[in-house]
Motif scaffolding. Structure first.
Motif: not given
Length: 119
Positions: A43-50, A60-64
């Motif tokens: 999979k491609e790299r995805e943003f998690v949080a900053h 945050y990303a919605d997934s986390v």
């Protein structure tokens, strides 16, 4: 020379918790945003949080959202990612990154730390 060093990854059962750390060195980061990204196999790299280093504002990303918490310790120049209620789909290599406040692209990256969540 900027260095970002991640630690804290490992193997955990679904529903468990891990805390990742990112030790930053080589410059003053007060005008920087620190981010966590992840990349799962195939999979491609995805943003998690900053988090913005100076104000501490977070995103945050919605997934986390609601499960992960990003924070920083200014005295230790360290950013954390507390991960709770982990799911198998959270399995990935997690990367710490830094970008200047008014830039979109991240300039500095760590080497990554593996997180594996078993079902």
């Amino acid at each position: 020379q900027v260095q970002l060093v991640e630690s804290g990854g490992g193997l955990v059962q679904a529903g468990g918790s891990l805390r990742l750390s990112c030790a930053a060195s080589g410059r003053t980061f007060s005008s920087y945003v620190m981010g966590w990204f992840r990349q799962a196999p195939g999979k491609e790299r995805e943003f998690v949080a900053h988090i913005s280093w100076s104000r501490g504002s977070t995103y945050y990303a919605d997934s986390v959202k609601g499960r992960f918490t990003i924070s920083r310790d200014n005295a230790k120049n360290t950013v954390y990612l507390q991960m709770n209620s982990l799911k198998p789909e959270d399995t990935a290599v997690y990367y710490c990154a830094a970008r200047y406040l008014d830039r979109d692209l991240y300039d500095y990256w760590g080497q990554g730390t593996q997180v594996t969540v078993s079902s």
